[in-house]
Design a protein around this motif. Structure first.
Motif, PDB file in Angstrom:
ATOM      1  N   LEU A 136       4.196  -4.906  -2.610  1.00  0.00           N
ATOM      2  CA  LEU A 136       3.730  -4.611  -3.975  1.00  0.00           C
ATOM      3  C   LEU A 136       2.903  -5.766  -4.538  1.00  0.00           C
ATOM      4  O   LEU A 136       1.931  -5.565  -5.263  1.00  0.00           O
ATOM      5  CB  LEU A 136       4.914  -4.300  -4.894  1.00  0.00           C
ATOM      6  CG  LEU A 136       5.554  -2.920  -4.701  1.00  0.00           C
ATOM      7  CD1 LEU A 136       6.837  -2.800  -5.529  1.00  0.00           C
ATOM      8  CD2 LEU A 136       4.584  -1.786  -5.070  1.00  0.00           C
ATOM      9  N   LYS A 137       3.294  -6.992  -4.166  1.00  0.00           N
ATOM     10  CA  LYS A 137       2.554  -8.175  -4.608  1.00  0.00           C
ATOM     11  C   LYS A 137       1.133  -8.152  -4.038  1.00  0.00           C
ATOM     12  O   LYS A 137       0.154  -8.421  -4.729  1.00  0.00           O
ATOM     13  CB  LYS A 137       3.290  -9.441  -4.144  1.00  0.00           C
ATOM     14  CG  LYS A 137       3.040 -10.644  -5.035  1.00  0.00           C
ATOM     15  CD  LYS A 137       3.747 -11.876  -4.513  1.00  0.00           C
ATOM     16  CE  LYS A 137       5.229 -11.910  -4.858  1.00  0.00           C
ATOM     17  NZ  LYS A 137       5.912 -13.106  -4.308  1.00  0.00           N
ATOM     18  N   ALA A 138       1.037  -7.790  -2.747  1.00  0.00           N
ATOM     19  CA  ALA A 138      -0.286  -7.690  -2.107  1.00  0.00           C
ATOM     20  C   ALA A 138      -1.128  -6.614  -2.804  1.00  0.00           C
ATOM     21  O   ALA A 138      -2.327  -6.774  -3.015  1.00  0.00           O
ATOM     22  CB  ALA A 138      -0.127  -7.366  -0.625  1.00  0.00           C
ATOM     23  N   LYS A 139      -0.447  -5.541  -3.173  1.00  0.00           N
ATOM     24  CA  LYS A 139      -1.130  -4.423  -3.857  1.00  0.00           C
ATOM     25  C   LYS A 139      -1.666  -4.875  -5.221  1.00  0.00           C
ATOM     26  O   LYS A 139      -2.824  -4.627  -5.568  1.00  0.00           O
ATOM     27  CB  LYS A 139      -0.141  -3.266  -4.030  1.00  0.00           C
ATOM     28  CG  LYS A 139      -0.797  -1.928  -4.327  1.00  0.00           C
ATOM     29  CD  LYS A 139       0.254  -0.825  -4.334  1.00  0.00           C
ATOM     30  CE  LYS A 139      -0.397   0.545  -4.523  1.00  0.00           C
ATOM     31  NZ  LYS A 139       0.562   1.638  -4.412  1.00  0.00           N
ATOM     32  N   SER A 140      -0.809  -5.563  -5.976  1.00  0.00           N
ATOM     33  CA  SER A 140      -1.220  -5.990  -7.320  1.00  0.00           C
ATOM     34  C   SER A 140      -2.339  -7.032  -7.271  1.00  0.00           C
ATOM     35  O   SER A 140      -3.151  -7.139  -8.185  1.00  0.00           O
ATOM     36  CB  SER A 140      -0.024  -6.529  -8.113  1.00  0.00           C
ATOM     37  OG  SER A 140       0.428  -7.740  -7.548  1.00  0.00           O
ATOM     38  N   LYS A 141      -2.395  -7.800  -6.179  1.00  0.00           N
ATOM     39  CA  LYS A 141      -3.480  -8.789  -6.018  1.00  0.00           C
ATOM     40  C   LYS A 141      -4.765  -8.134  -5.526  1.00  0.00           C
ATOM     41  O   LYS A 141      -5.805  -8.785  -5.439  1.00  0.00           O
ATOM     42  CB  LYS A 141      -3.059  -9.863  -5.006  1.00  0.00           C
ATOM     43  CG  LYS A 141      -2.118 -10.905  -5.545  1.00  0.00           C
ATOM     44  CD  LYS A 141      -1.888 -11.951  -4.466  1.00  0.00           C
ATOM     45  CE  LYS A 141      -0.837 -12.967  -4.871  1.00  0.00           C
ATOM     46  NZ  LYS A 141      -0.348 -13.711  -3.697  1.00  0.00           N
ATOM     47  N   GLY A 142      -4.667  -6.853  -5.135  1.00  0.00           N
ATOM     48  CA  GLY A 142      -5.841  -6.142  -4.628  1.00  0.00           C
ATOM     49  C   GLY A 142      -6.246  -6.554  -3.219  1.00  0.00           C
ATOM     50  O   GLY A 142      -7.406  -6.454  -2.832  1.00  0.00           O
ATOM     51  N   VAL A 143      -5.270  -7.050  -2.428  1.00  0.00           N
ATOM     52  CA  VAL A 143      -5.614  -7.499  -1.067  1.00  0.00           C
ATOM     53  C   VAL A 143      -5.013  -6.607   0.031  1.00  0.00           C
ATOM     54  O   VAL A 143      -5.045  -6.966   1.205  1.00  0.00           O
ATOM     55  CB  VAL A 143      -5.195  -8.980  -0.820  1.00  0.00           C
ATOM     56  CG1 VAL A 143      -6.001  -9.903  -1.704  1.00  0.00           C
ATOM     57  CG2 VAL A 143      -3.695  -9.190  -1.053  1.00  0.00           C
ATOM     58  N   LEU A 144      -4.483  -5.457  -0.352  1.00  0.00           N
ATOM     59  CA  LEU A 144      -3.932  -4.544   0.664  1.00  0.00           C
ATOM     60  C   LEU A 144      -5.018  -4.205   1.680  1.00  0.00           C
ATOM     61  O   LEU A 144      -6.130  -3.837   1.299  1.00  0.00           O
ATOM     62  CB  LEU A 144      -3.447  -3.243   0.017  1.00  0.00           C
ATOM     63  CG  LEU A 144      -2.015  -3.163  -0.513  1.00  0.00           C
ATOM     64  CD1 LEU A 144      -1.709  -1.741  -0.913  1.00  0.00           C
ATOM     65  CD2 LEU A 144      -0.990  -3.656   0.495  1.00  0.00           C
ATOM     66  N   GLY A 145      -4.684  -4.313   2.942  1.00  0.00           N
ATOM     67  CA  GLY A 145      -5.635  -3.938   3.995  1.00  0.00           C
ATOM     68  C   GLY A 145      -6.713  -4.962   4.268  1.00  0.00           C
ATOM     69  O   GLY A 145      -7.549  -4.768   5.140  1.00  0.00           O
ATOM     70  N   LYS A 146      -6.703  -6.082   3.546  1.00  0.00           N
ATOM     71  CA  LYS A 146      -7.716  -7.130   3.765  1.00  0.00           C
ATOM     72  C   LYS A 146      -7.280  -7.968   4.971  1.00  0.00           C
ATOM     73  O   LYS A 146      -6.294  -8.694   4.905  1.00  0.00           O
ATOM     74  CB  LYS A 146      -7.830  -8.009   2.517  1.00  0.00           C
ATOM     75  CG  LYS A 146      -9.036  -8.942   2.537  1.00  0.00           C
ATOM     76  CD  LYS A 146      -9.088  -9.721   1.218  1.00  0.00           C
ATOM     77  CE  LYS A 146     -10.360 -10.518   1.027  1.00  0.00           C
ATOM     78  NZ  LYS A 146     -10.748 -11.395   2.094  1.00  0.00           N
ATOM     79  N   LYS A 147      -8.010  -7.842   6.073  1.00  0.00           N
ATOM     80  CA  LYS A 147      -7.614  -8.496   7.329  1.00  0.00           C
ATOM     81  C   LYS A 147      -7.949  -9.992   7.324  1.00  0.00           C
ATOM     82  O   LYS A 147      -8.833 -10.443   6.606  1.00  0.00           O
ATOM     83  CB  LYS A 147      -8.324  -7.816   8.511  1.00  0.00           C
ATOM     84  CG  LYS A 147      -8.080  -6.323   8.618  1.00  0.00           C
ATOM     85  CD  LYS A 147      -6.712  -5.978   9.181  1.00  0.00           C
ATOM     86  CE  LYS A 147      -6.530  -4.470   9.287  1.00  0.00           C
ATOM     87  NZ  LYS A 147      -5.311  -4.096   9.991  1.00  0.00           N
ATOM     88  N   LYS A 148      -7.239 -10.716   8.184  1.00  0.00           N
ATOM     89  CA  LYS A 148      -7.513 -12.149   8.338  1.00  0.00           C
ATOM     90  C   LYS A 148      -8.498 -12.350   9.490  1.00  0.00           C
ATOM     91  O   LYS A 148      -8.539 -11.542  10.417  1.00  0.00           O
ATOM     92  CB  LYS A 148      -6.207 -12.890   8.655  1.00  0.00           C
ATOM     93  CG  LYS A 148      -5.177 -12.751   7.555  1.00  0.00           C
ATOM     94  CD  LYS A 148      -4.069 -13.790   7.616  1.00  0.00           C
ATOM     95  CE  LYS A 148      -3.313 -13.853   8.913  1.00  0.00           C
ATOM     96  NZ  LYS A 148      -2.101 -14.664   8.846  1.00  0.00           N
ATOM     97  N   LYS A 149      -9.281 -13.430   9.423  1.00  0.00           N
ATOM     98  CA  LYS A 149     -10.244 -13.720  10.493  1.00  0.00           C
ATOM     99  C   LYS A 149      -9.551 -14.105  11.789  1.00  0.00           C
ATOM    100  O   LYS A 149      -9.968 -13.767  12.879  1.00  0.00           O
ATOM    101  CB  LYS A 149     -11.185 -14.857  10.069  1.00  0.00           C
ATOM    102  CG  LYS A 149     -12.304 -14.406   9.147  1.00  0.00           C
ATOM    103  CD  LYS A 149     -13.354 -15.499   9.014  1.00  0.00           C
ATOM    104  CE  LYS A 149     -14.510 -15.041   8.136  1.00  0.00           C
ATOM    105  NZ  LYS A 149     -14.121 -14.960   6.720  1.00  0.00           N
TER     106      LYS A 149
END
Length: 239
Positions: free
Chosen positions: A222-235
Motif C-alpha cells: 500500500l505504501k508503494a501504491k501511495s507513492k505512485g511507484v507500483l510496477g516501477k522496475k529497478k535497473k
C-alpha cells in the motif's frame, strides 16, 4: 582494473576499514566470522575503483570473509557468471547478507536466475532456500512483466500462503519479502499478493536479538501504491 587491485591488497584495505562497533551489529544480524566489520559505504568506494571484475570477484568470494564476499557481489560480472559459479556461491553463503542479498542479486542479474531460484527454494538447507526466494524477489523487481511467467508467480504466492508459517526462520523472512516484491513490482498480481498477505497475517521471524521488525506485506504494498511507484522496475538488483 586498477593495477594494484589484488585480493591481497583488497584484504589489507578491508582490514584497515574494519570496525568493532560495526562488527558487533553485523554479528547480531546473522553475519558469520570471519569478517572485519566494514560498512557497506566503504565497500562501495572500493567497488567504484574496480567497477566489474569477474575473476577478482570469484577470488574475493572464495576467501570466505563476509566483507570480501559482499564486495565480490558488488563487482561481479553477471554476464560472465556461470551456473557452476552461482551454485558454488550459494553453498558458501552462510552469512545472512550473502545468502539473502549478494548471491540472489547476482543470480537474478545473470541468465540463470529463474532456474536456480526454483532449484534453491526446494533445498533442505535454510540459507539456500532463503536465497532462492530472495532471487525470485530480485527477478520480479528487475524483469519487465512481459518476461515473467505471471500464472507461475501466482502459484508461488499460493505456495507461500500455504507454507510460510511452517517454513524455517530465514525462509519465512524471504517468503514475506517475495510477497511484497510481487505485489509492488508486478501490477497484474498486486491485488492477489495483498490478498495472500492478508491471509498470512503476522509473520514471526527470530531476528537474533536485533530491533528489526518483519514488514507487514499489505502495508508495504500500500505504501508503494501511495507513492505512485507500483510496477516501477529497478535497473539492477544489487545496491
Amino acid at each position: 582494473m586498477h593495477p594494484a587491485m589484488t585480493v591481497q591488497s583488497i584484504m589489507t584495505e578491508l582490514k584497515s576499514k574494519g570496525n568493532e562497533g560495526t562488527k558487533k551489529i553485523l554479528l547480531k544480524h546473522g553475519i558469520k566470522e570471519p569478517f572485519f566489520g566494514v560498512k557497506v559505504e566503504d565497500l562501495k568506494v572500493i567497488q567504484k575503483r574496480i567497477k566489474k571484475e569477474y575473476n577478482l570477484a570469484k577470488e574475493l568470494f572464495s576467501t570466505g570473509n563476509a566483507d570480501a564476499m559482499y564486495l565480490a557481489g558488488l563487482i561481479a560480472d553477471e554476464q560472465k557468471m556461470t551456473k557452476k559459479d552461482l551454485t558454488a556461491w550459494v553453498k558458501d553463503a552462510v552469512s545472512v547478507n550473502i545468502s539473502e542479498y549478494t548471491v540472489p542479486w547476482i543470480a537474478a542479474e545473470s541468465q540463470f536466475g529463474h532456474e536456480l531460484a526454483l532449484e534453491w527454494i526446494d533445498d533442505k538447507k535454510e540459507f539456500i532456500a532463503a536465497a532462492g526466494w530472495s532471487t525470485l524477489s530480485s527477478l520480479v523487481a528487475i524483469k519487465p512483466d512481459s518476461e515473467l511467467d505471471i500464472p507461475f508467480l501466482k502459484k508461488l504466492l499460493t505456495r507461500v500462503e500455504n507454507s510460510i508459517h511452517v517454513s524455517d526462520n530465514r525462509v519465512r523472512n524471504a517468503m514475506n519479502v517475495f510477497v511484497i516484491s510481487v505485489g509492488s513490482y508486478v501490477t497484474p498480481l498486486t491485488d492477489y499478493a495483498m490478498a495472500v498477505g492478508k491471509k498470512i497475517g503476522e509473520v514471526k521471524v527470530d531476528k537474533g536479538g536485533t530491533a528489526c521488525k518483519v514488514p507487514d506485506s499489505v502495508e508495504y504494498i500500500l505504501k508503494a501504491k501511495s507513492k505512485g511507484v507500483l510496477g516501477k522496475k529497478k535497473k539492477m538488483a544489487r545496491c
